[in-house]
Design an enzyme around this catalytic site. Structure first.
Site, PDB file in Angstrom:
ATOM      1  N   LYS A  98       0.868  -1.187   0.000  1.00  0.00           N
ATOM      2  CA  LYS A  98       0.000   0.000   0.000  1.00  0.00           C
ATOM      3  C   LYS A  98       0.898   1.228   0.000  1.00  0.00           C
ATOM      4  O   LYS A  98       1.721   1.401   0.905  1.00  0.00           O
ATOM      5  CB  LYS A  98      -0.880   0.008   1.254  1.00  0.00           C
ATOM      6  CG  LYS A  98      -1.958  -1.044   1.229  1.00  0.00           C
ATOM      7  CD  LYS A  98      -2.945  -0.889   2.362  1.00  0.00           C
ATOM      8  CE  LYS A  98      -4.113  -1.840   2.204  1.00  0.00           C
ATOM      9  NZ  LYS A  98      -3.762  -3.241   1.884  1.00  0.00           N
ATOM     10  N   ASP A 132      -1.531  -2.241  -4.068  1.00  0.00           N
ATOM     11  CA  ASP A 132      -2.929  -2.321  -3.648  1.00  0.00           C
ATOM     12  C   ASP A 132      -3.664  -1.020  -3.989  1.00  0.00           C
ATOM     13  O   ASP A 132      -3.051   0.051  -4.044  1.00  0.00           O
ATOM     14  CB  ASP A 132      -3.015  -2.512  -2.130  1.00  0.00           C
ATOM     15  CG  ASP A 132      -2.765  -3.959  -1.715  1.00  0.00           C
ATOM     16  OD1 ASP A 132      -2.687  -4.843  -2.586  1.00  0.00           O
ATOM     17  OD2 ASP A 132      -2.652  -4.199  -0.495  1.00  0.00           O
ATOM     18  N   GLN A 161     -10.799  -1.263  -8.734  1.00  0.00           N
ATOM     19  CA  GLN A 161     -11.959  -1.599  -7.896  1.00  0.00           C
ATOM     20  C   GLN A 161     -13.248  -1.361  -8.692  1.00  0.00           C
ATOM     21  O   GLN A 161     -13.516  -0.237  -9.117  1.00  0.00           O
ATOM     22  CB  GLN A 161     -11.954  -0.685  -6.664  1.00  0.00           C
ATOM     23  CG  GLN A 161     -10.707  -0.821  -5.795  1.00  0.00           C
ATOM     24  CD  GLN A 161     -10.376   0.456  -5.041  1.00  0.00           C
ATOM     25  OE1 GLN A 161     -10.363   1.544  -5.627  1.00  0.00           O
ATOM     26  NE2 GLN A 161     -10.080   0.353  -3.756  1.00  0.00           N
ATOM     27  N   ARG A 182      -5.040  -6.620 -11.137  1.00  0.00           N
ATOM     28  CA  ARG A 182      -5.957  -7.296 -10.216  1.00  0.00           C
ATOM     29  C   ARG A 182      -7.291  -6.540 -10.218  1.00  0.00           C
ATOM     30  O   ARG A 182      -7.324  -5.321 -10.031  1.00  0.00           O
ATOM     31  CB  ARG A 182      -5.389  -7.282  -8.792  1.00  0.00           C
ATOM     32  CG  ARG A 182      -6.365  -7.867  -7.762  1.00  0.00           C
ATOM     33  CD  ARG A 182      -5.949  -7.545  -6.321  1.00  0.00           C
ATOM     34  NE  ARG A 182      -4.647  -8.060  -6.001  1.00  0.00           N
ATOM     35  CZ  ARG A 182      -3.880  -7.565  -5.003  1.00  0.00           C
ATOM     36  NH1 ARG A 182      -4.301  -6.559  -4.269  1.00  0.00           N
ATOM     37  NH2 ARG A 182      -2.694  -8.083  -4.764  1.00  0.00           N
ATOM     38  N   GLY A 186     -13.662  -3.738  -4.286  1.00  0.00           N
ATOM     39  CA  GLY A 186     -13.332  -2.512  -3.546  1.00  0.00           C
ATOM     40  C   GLY A 186     -13.821  -2.627  -2.115  1.00  0.00           C
ATOM     41  O   GLY A 186     -14.920  -3.128  -1.870  1.00  0.00           O
ATOM     42  N   ALA A 187     -12.989  -2.169  -1.163  1.00  0.00           N
ATOM     43  CA  ALA A 187     -13.244  -2.475   0.250  1.00  0.00           C
ATOM     44  C   ALA A 187     -13.469  -1.235   1.122  1.00  0.00           C
ATOM     45  O   ALA A 187     -13.560  -1.363   2.327  1.00  0.00           O
ATOM     46  CB  ALA A 187     -12.071  -3.275   0.796  1.00  0.00           C
ATOM     47  N   ARG A 287     -12.615  -6.804   6.527  1.00  0.00           N
ATOM     48  CA  ARG A 287     -13.099  -8.189   6.323  1.00  0.00           C
ATOM     49  C   ARG A 287     -14.435  -8.393   7.056  1.00  0.00           C
ATOM     50  O   ARG A 287     -15.323  -9.062   6.553  1.00  0.00           O
ATOM     51  CB  ARG A 287     -12.077  -9.213   6.853  1.00  0.00           C
ATOM     52  CG  ARG A 287     -10.701  -9.151   6.231  1.00  0.00           C
ATOM     53  CD  ARG A 287     -10.626  -9.470   4.747  1.00  0.00           C
ATOM     54  NE  ARG A 287     -11.098  -8.504   3.792  1.00  0.00           N
ATOM     55  CZ  ARG A 287     -10.395  -7.453   3.323  1.00  0.00           C
ATOM     56  NH1 ARG A 287      -9.203  -7.212   3.744  1.00  0.00           N
ATOM     57  NH2 ARG A 287     -10.930  -6.653   2.410  1.00  0.00           N
ATOM     58  N   ALA A 289     -16.668  -6.099   7.623  1.00  0.00           N
ATOM     59  CA  ALA A 289     -17.715  -5.357   6.899  1.00  0.00           C
ATOM     60  C   ALA A 289     -18.237  -6.180   5.729  1.00  0.00           C
ATOM     61  O   ALA A 289     -19.406  -6.079   5.348  1.00  0.00           O
ATOM     62  CB  ALA A 289     -17.156  -4.027   6.402  1.00  0.00           C
ATOM     63  N   GLU A 290     -17.368  -7.043   5.166  1.00  0.00           N
ATOM     64  CA  GLU A 290     -17.782  -7.847   4.011  1.00  0.00           C
ATOM     65  C   GLU A 290     -18.636  -9.038   4.414  1.00  0.00           C
ATOM     66  O   GLU A 290     -19.317  -9.627   3.590  1.00  0.00           O
ATOM     67  CB  GLU A 290     -16.541  -8.407   3.301  1.00  0.00           C
ATOM     68  CG  GLU A 290     -15.854  -7.387   2.437  1.00  0.00           C
ATOM     69  CD  GLU A 290     -14.362  -7.654   2.310  1.00  0.00           C
ATOM     70  OE1 GLU A 290     -13.645  -6.730   1.935  1.00  0.00           O
ATOM     71  OE2 GLU A 290     -13.910  -8.773   2.607  1.00  0.00           O
TER      72      GLU A 290
HETATM   73  C1  LIG Z   1      -6.648 -11.119  -3.498  1.00  0.00           C
HETATM   74  C2  LIG Z   1      -7.461  -9.934  -3.122  1.00  0.00           C
HETATM   75  C3  LIG Z   1      -6.847  -8.695  -3.089  1.00  0.00           C
HETATM   76  C4  LIG Z   1      -7.598  -7.558  -2.759  1.00  0.00           C
HETATM   77  N1  LIG Z   1      -7.011  -6.319  -2.841  1.00  0.00           N
HETATM   78  C5  LIG Z   1      -7.768  -5.226  -2.627  1.00  0.00           C
HETATM   79  C6  LIG Z   1      -7.237  -3.918  -2.821  1.00  0.00           C
HETATM   80  O1  LIG Z   1      -6.072  -3.725  -3.190  1.00  0.00           O
HETATM   81  N2  LIG Z   1      -8.063  -2.851  -2.609  1.00  0.00           N
HETATM   82  C7  LIG Z   1      -9.368  -3.006  -2.206  1.00  0.00           C
HETATM   83  O2  LIG Z   1     -10.080  -2.016  -2.051  1.00  0.00           O
HETATM   84  N3  LIG Z   1      -9.884  -4.248  -2.005  1.00  0.00           N
HETATM   85  C8  LIG Z   1      -9.120  -5.338  -2.194  1.00  0.00           C
HETATM   86  N4  LIG Z   1      -9.670  -6.572  -2.004  1.00  0.00           N
HETATM   87  C9  LIG Z   1     -10.994  -6.716  -1.323  1.00  0.00           C
HETATM   88  C10 LIG Z   1     -12.131  -6.634  -2.312  1.00  0.00           C
HETATM   89  O3  LIG Z   1     -12.233  -5.334  -2.820  1.00  0.00           O
HETATM   90  C11 LIG Z   1     -13.459  -7.008  -1.627  1.00  0.00           C
HETATM   91  O4  LIG Z   1     -13.710  -6.108  -0.589  1.00  0.00           O
HETATM   92  C12 LIG Z   1     -13.472  -8.414  -1.070  1.00  0.00           C
HETATM   93  O5  LIG Z   1     -12.795  -9.322  -1.887  1.00  0.00           O
HETATM   94  C13 LIG Z   1     -14.926  -8.893  -0.925  1.00  0.00           C
HETATM   95  O6  LIG Z   1     -15.548  -8.950  -2.191  1.00  0.00           O
HETATM   96  P1  LIG Z   1     -15.888 -10.311  -2.955  1.00  0.00           P
HETATM   97  O7  LIG Z   1     -15.588 -10.091  -4.389  1.00  0.00           O
HETATM   98  O8  LIG Z   1     -15.150 -11.422  -2.355  1.00  0.00           O
HETATM   99  O9  LIG Z   1     -17.432 -10.474  -2.835  1.00  0.00           O
HETATM  100  P2  LIG Z   1     -18.505 -10.193  -1.681  1.00  0.00           P
HETATM  101  O10 LIG Z   1     -19.516  -9.284  -2.306  1.00  0.00           O
HETATM  102  O11 LIG Z   1     -17.896  -9.814  -0.368  1.00  0.00           O
HETATM  103  O12 LIG Z   1     -19.118 -11.641  -1.508  1.00  0.00           O
HETATM  104  C14 LIG Z   1     -19.837 -12.230  -2.569  1.00  0.00           C
HETATM  105  C15 LIG Z   1     -20.146 -13.666  -2.263  1.00  0.00           C
HETATM  106  O13 LIG Z   1     -18.936 -14.407  -2.096  1.00  0.00           O
HETATM  107  C16 LIG Z   1     -19.113 -15.431  -1.129  1.00  0.00           C
HETATM  108  N5  LIG Z   1     -18.245 -15.197   0.016  1.00  0.00           N
HETATM  109  C17 LIG Z   1     -17.614 -14.058   0.348  1.00  0.00           C
HETATM  110  N6  LIG Z   1     -16.900 -14.213   1.492  1.00  0.00           N
HETATM  111  C18 LIG Z   1     -17.106 -15.474   1.892  1.00  0.00           C
HETATM  112  C19 LIG Z   1     -16.665 -16.257   2.996  1.00  0.00           C
HETATM  113  N7  LIG Z   1     -15.887 -15.727   3.951  1.00  0.00           N
HETATM  114  N8  LIG Z   1     -17.070 -17.537   3.076  1.00  0.00           N
HETATM  115  C20 LIG Z   1     -17.883 -18.060   2.144  1.00  0.00           C
HETATM  116  N9  LIG Z   1     -18.348 -17.380   1.072  1.00  0.00           N
HETATM  117  C21 LIG Z   1     -17.964 -16.118   0.948  1.00  0.00           C
HETATM  118  C22 LIG Z   1     -20.569 -15.354  -0.704  1.00  0.00           C
HETATM  119  O14 LIG Z   1     -21.314 -16.180  -1.541  1.00  0.00           O
HETATM  120  C23 LIG Z   1     -20.909 -13.901  -0.977  1.00  0.00           C
HETATM  121  O15 LIG Z   1     -22.283 -13.672  -1.161  1.00  0.00           O
HETATM  122  C24 LIG Z   1      -8.964  -7.711  -2.391  1.00  0.00           C
HETATM  123  C25 LIG Z   1      -9.568  -8.958  -2.435  1.00  0.00           C
HETATM  124  C26 LIG Z   1      -8.841 -10.055  -2.800  1.00  0.00           C
HETATM  125  C27 LIG Z   1      -9.536 -11.370  -2.879  1.00  0.00           C
END
Ligand SMILES: Cc1cc2nc3c(=O)[nH]c(=O)nc-3n(C[C@H](O)[C@H](O)[C@H](O)COP(=O)(O)OP(=O)(O)OC[C@H]3O[C@@H](n4cnc5c(N)ncnc54)[C@H](O)[C@@H]3O)c2cc1C
Length: 306
Positions: A98, A132, A161, A182, A186-187, A287, A289-290
């Protein structure tokens, strides 16, 4: 609503103190974080690599406001890359960083210099670096630093994102030969003026961005745990005739580990994002919040402190 409240708490020093010292915190942290020290990250990397997974290691920390801390972060990455090289864990393991942890908040040039030193070390170690993506106020600066780093280290990875309205256009710029990108949802908590607010809009944007990246000349890194988007990723790979070495899936350490193994055994490259370090609070809160299912932890942590 809930997600916004947790993301606001991610930036609150008071809640941070409560959560960091709560007895229940350690267990949940262990699930998502390799440990506090580099040797623990190395050990987890070894285990993941033995399972056929690739890794990107993140040294936790962000929003650094003092130059000494930025230098300490740079030095930690340099040591980590030496250790990965010595342990023969490169190129399977790369690093994610970052820019805000390297001083971007107070001086973009300082952050660029530190990032350049880390990229040079990564290149010596036979691996690479991914920058990131952080909140939207940093996007232009981060893409600008990326372009400068890529002039010397072309494999430096970008992160985009899909919740940001600008990202489809950024993908068009980035989908060029040799460009590692990547794509994640977005988080951070972002205003409506710059970001889609509904899950459906974010997901639709993800698919549009994925189409741009998979049809372009770069190397897409599909970062999501979302089963529908993983399936769409597999589908687009067939549609655009990409072999498994022409893109990869990425997931976070501790999230859907069985799915990570399933995809790896199906022949895909799967990279696990593996954080370590003592500054786990903001990462942990994003994490939570997700995944509202994990919120019991936060409630217990706060209750146990009164
Ligand atoms: C490798 C990687 C790098 C990242 N880098 C960044 C970054 O640089 N900047 C940034 O802003 N964000 C980053 N993120 C975070 C990203 O932006 C999301 O906030 C995060 O990945 C959650 O989104 P999602 O696509 O997994 O889907 P979500 O909308 O969170 O989840 C969708 C579906 O996935 C399944 N799911 C999700 N979590 C779980 C779990 N724990 N167990 C079982 N099923 C689950 C469920 O079915 C859920 O309904 C990164 C994520 C990853 C994977």
């Amino acid at each position: 609503m809930l997600r916004s409240a947790i993301l606001a708490a991610a930036r609150s020093n008071r809640v941070e103190r409560l959560v960091e010292t709560a007895p229940v915190s350690r267990n949940i942290v262990r699930r998502f974080i390799a440990g506090e020290q580099a040797d623990e990250a190395l050990q987890r990397t070894r285990e993941l690599a033995a399972d056929g997974l690739a890794v990107t290691i993140d040294y936790l920390g962000e929003d650094t406001t003092n130059p000494h801390q930025a230098e300490a972060t740079r030095d930690e990455y340099l040591k980590l890359l030496d250790a990965l090289h010595a342990a023969e864990l490169t190129p399977a393991a790369e690093v994610s960083l970052k820019l805000s942890a390297l001083g971007q908040v107070f001086d973009e040039k300082v952050a660029l210099e530190h990032a350049r030193a880390i990229c040079a070390k990564a290149s010596e170690a036979g691996t690479t670096v991914t920058l990131d993506a952080e909140d939207h106020t940093t996007t232009d600066s981060t893409l600008d630093v990326l372009a400068q780093l890529r002039a010397e280290f072309p494999t430096t990875g970008a992160v985009v994102q899909s919740y940001l309205r600008r990202t489809e256009a950024d993908c068009r710029e980035l989908a060029v030969e040799g460009s590692r990108v990547r794509l994640c949802k977005g988080a951070y908590k972002e205003p409506e003026s710059v970001a889609y607010q509904t899950r459906l809009d974010v997901d639709k944007s993800y698919v549009r961005c994925l189409n741009v990246l998979m049809s372009g000349g770069g190397y897409p890194m599909i970062a999501t745990h979302d089963p529908r988007l993983v399936a769409i990723g597999e589908d687009r790979a067939k549609w655009f005739d990409r072999s498994p070495d022409e893109f990869e899936f990425q997931m976070l350490y501790g999230v859907r580990p069985d799915e990570q193994l399933r995809l790896a055994r199906a022949g895909y490259t799967v990279r696990v994002y593996l954080p370590y370090g003592t500054q786990w609070y903001a990462y942990m809160m994003r994490r939570l919040a997700e995944r509202p299912a994990n919120l019991g932890f936060l409630a217990r942590a706060l209750r146990s402190r009164g």
